[in-house]
Design an enzyme around this catalytic site. Structure first.
Site, short mmCIF file in Angstrom:
data_model
loop_
_atom_site.label_atom_id
_atom_site.label_comp_id
_atom_site.label_asym_id
_atom_site.label_seq_id
_atom_site.Cartn_x
_atom_site.Cartn_y
_atom_site.Cartn_z
N CYS A 72 0.79 -1.24 0.00
CA CYS A 72 0.00 0.00 0.00
C CYS A 72 0.82 1.28 0.00
CB CYS A 72 -0.95 0.00 1.20
SG CYS A 72 -2.20 -1.31 1.14
N HIS A 122 -4.01 6.57 2.82
CA HIS A 122 -2.96 5.80 3.52
C HIS A 122 -1.67 6.59 3.64
CE1 HIS A 122 -2.04 1.34 4.57
NE2 HIS A 122 -1.67 2.17 5.51
#
Length: 512
Positions: A72, A122
């Site tokens: 991610c 994120h």
């Protein structure tokens, strides 16, 4: 000539010229943990994705689109900066830096865009803007700083104060599946798509719009509402592929969140069915976003891109989740629809084999905005291939990931879309796959094709040479005893080296 016909033709011509000269809106849609083959337009008839397929039909699909560091946060660093892993500084899963020299929202803001982000970012801190005028975030329940509550969770509390958003009971990293236990209009996929539609409907500024829409699915939990699961009744779901090189993992079974293990064909197929259903839910919301753009009258003058930060192994080779060099983990959807009026030789609906990577989106957007692309930026503008698909392009793309899940899973790789070479930095093992004849990477050719292996080994030496003697010494690849998570190019902030190491250890324990 009919005067009315002539007048109409002139109006159409002038409107097309006007569109071509005007900065286009940029609608950047991404998912989380979606492998490239999980779309109908990528040739997978099992996946129901008509709206995303329509975007592909009106643009170009890059079938060899990759995420250089397929987990991610480092993937999102490449997206943010337009840089390669060594140059943006994240070689594995850690925390995104607070500030980079180049940042997509900031650069587009400076180019005259109104910039807004919706969904999963994120970043750290979790409400960082990096140049966005604003964000509304869904962080899948992650709390990485004291007092943080995502915008989606606050919205959920308003709309369902008596409900638990996690009642379905599947964790972030589990590969089991279940039907979403609440009204589908409370699902984060619905919230992300609905919020994007609302912004588009309310957007009345003269300046062009840069809108990033980042869905937190199909990343686990695999939790689609029932009606999307029902769409896959009777659909033949592809079984996982198992290579001739991974038999040591046959006997590993582990927990439902294990990164490696043989959980059986039935478990893998069931997980993939729900994973596909999550994608179909996203596709429905993408359709609503496209309709909103059309009703607002800005669809034609909009670039629309669709991608994901990395893939999901889904049991291929007894691997689960991401961080691996293999196609299920590193190959991602890569679709680019350019604005009306842009002149190019490439036919809409084309598929190209040029190796592309997440770093290519930022220079593409800068190109669209008529902004300068820094010479040191590693990414390339996709407009170059739209203008002329025979244009000079990179020969191959680099992939890598610092140690995760197991000590041996520390690797660097290169691929041109036909061949893939993988170098395991801790063991010195090499793998070589022919992706054209063996797209599932079933047969390791490293001991069967010495000439091709030597060629790619040399390419890897050249690629890693800039990193110094820790990676290449006396013209040979170096086997490393320690992993390197952050390169020397990682932006300095208020964290000391010891804090970074401690942080990495904590993140490694709960990698998501």
């Amino acid at each position: 000539m009919n005067i009315k016909f002539f007048t109409t033709a002139i109006i159409i011509f002038l409107s097309v010229v006007s569109i071509a000269q005007k900065q286009p809106n940029i609608i950047f849609i991404m998912t989380d943990q979606q492998r490239a083959d999980a779309l109908g337009c990528m040739g997978n008839d099992a996946v129901i994705s008509p709206n995303i397929d329509k975007i592909a039909n009106e643009g170009v699909t890059f079938i060899n689109g990759y995420s250089s560091v397929p987990s991610c946060t480092p993937a999102r660093s490449g997206l943010l900066t337009g840089m390669s892993p060594w140059h943006h500084g994240m070689l594995g899963y850690g925390r995104v830096a607070r500030k980079y020299k180049y940042e997509m929202p900031q650069m587009l803001r400076e180019a005259g865009y109104y910039t807004f982000g919706i969904g999963k970012m994120h970043w750290f801190p979790q409400k960082s803007l990096h140049g966005f005028h604003g964000t509304l975030v869904d962080e899948s329940g992650r709390v990485e700083q004291d007092g943080f509550v995502s915008d989606y969770r606050d919205w959920f509390k308003i709309n369902a104060p008596d409900k638990d958003p996690d009642v379905t009971g599947i964790g972030w990293n589990e590969h089991s599946a279940a039907v979403y236990q609440l009204d589908e209009k409370l699902h984060p996929t619905y919230w992300t798509g609905k919020t994007a539609v609302e912004l588009i409907e309310n957007y009345n500024q003269e300046k062009p719009l840069f809108l990033k829409i980042s869905f937190a699915r199909p990343h686990s939990p695999y939790d689609p509402p029932q009606r999307f699961v029902d769409m896959y009744d009777g659909v033949e779901i592809p079984e996982p592929v198992i290579g001739d090189w991974c038999h040591s993992l046959d006997s590993i079974h582990g927990s439902k969140s294990a990164a490696f293990g043989n959980f059986g064909i039935e478990h893998a197929v069931e997980s993939k069915k729900y994973y596909y259903a999550n994608i179909t839910f996203i596709d429905e919301m993408v359709g609503k976003i496209i309709q909103a753009l059309k009703e607002k009258g800005i669809y034609e003058n909009s670039i629309i891109c669709f991608t994901s930060d990395h893939g999901d192994m889904m049991g291929d080779h007894h691997h689960w989740r991401k961080t691996y060099a293999y196609e299920g983990s590193a190959n991602v959807p890569f679709i680019f629809k350019w604005q009306a009026g842009f002149k190019g030789k490439l036919k809409r609906g084309s598929k190209l084999e040029n190796p592309t990577e997440l770093r290519d989106f930022l220079p593409t957007f800068l190109d669209a905005a008529n902004a300068d692309i820094p010479e040191e930026m590693d990414g390339l503008s996709l407009f170059k291939l739209v203008e002329n698909p025979d244009s000079e392009w990179r020969d191959f793309i680099d992939l890598e990931h610092a140690t995760t899940y197991s000590q041996d899973n520390y690797w660097a790789a290169l691929t041109d879309g036909t061949w893939k070479y993988i170098w395991f930095l801790r063991t010195g093992e090499e793998q070589l796959f022919n992706l054209k004849s063996d797209p599932g990477e079933i047969t390791n050719l490293s001991k069967k094709n010495k000439n091709e292996l030597a060629k790619w080994h040399k390419h890897m030496v050249e690629h890693l040479s800039e990193r110094g003697v820790e990676f290449v010494k006396d013209g040979e690849l170096v086997v490393r005893n320690k992993t390197m998570l952050y390169s020397p190019n990682f932006p300095k902030d208020d964290r000391t080296n010891s804090e970074l190491i401690k942080e990495w250890r904590n993140i490694y324990k709960g990698l998501n």
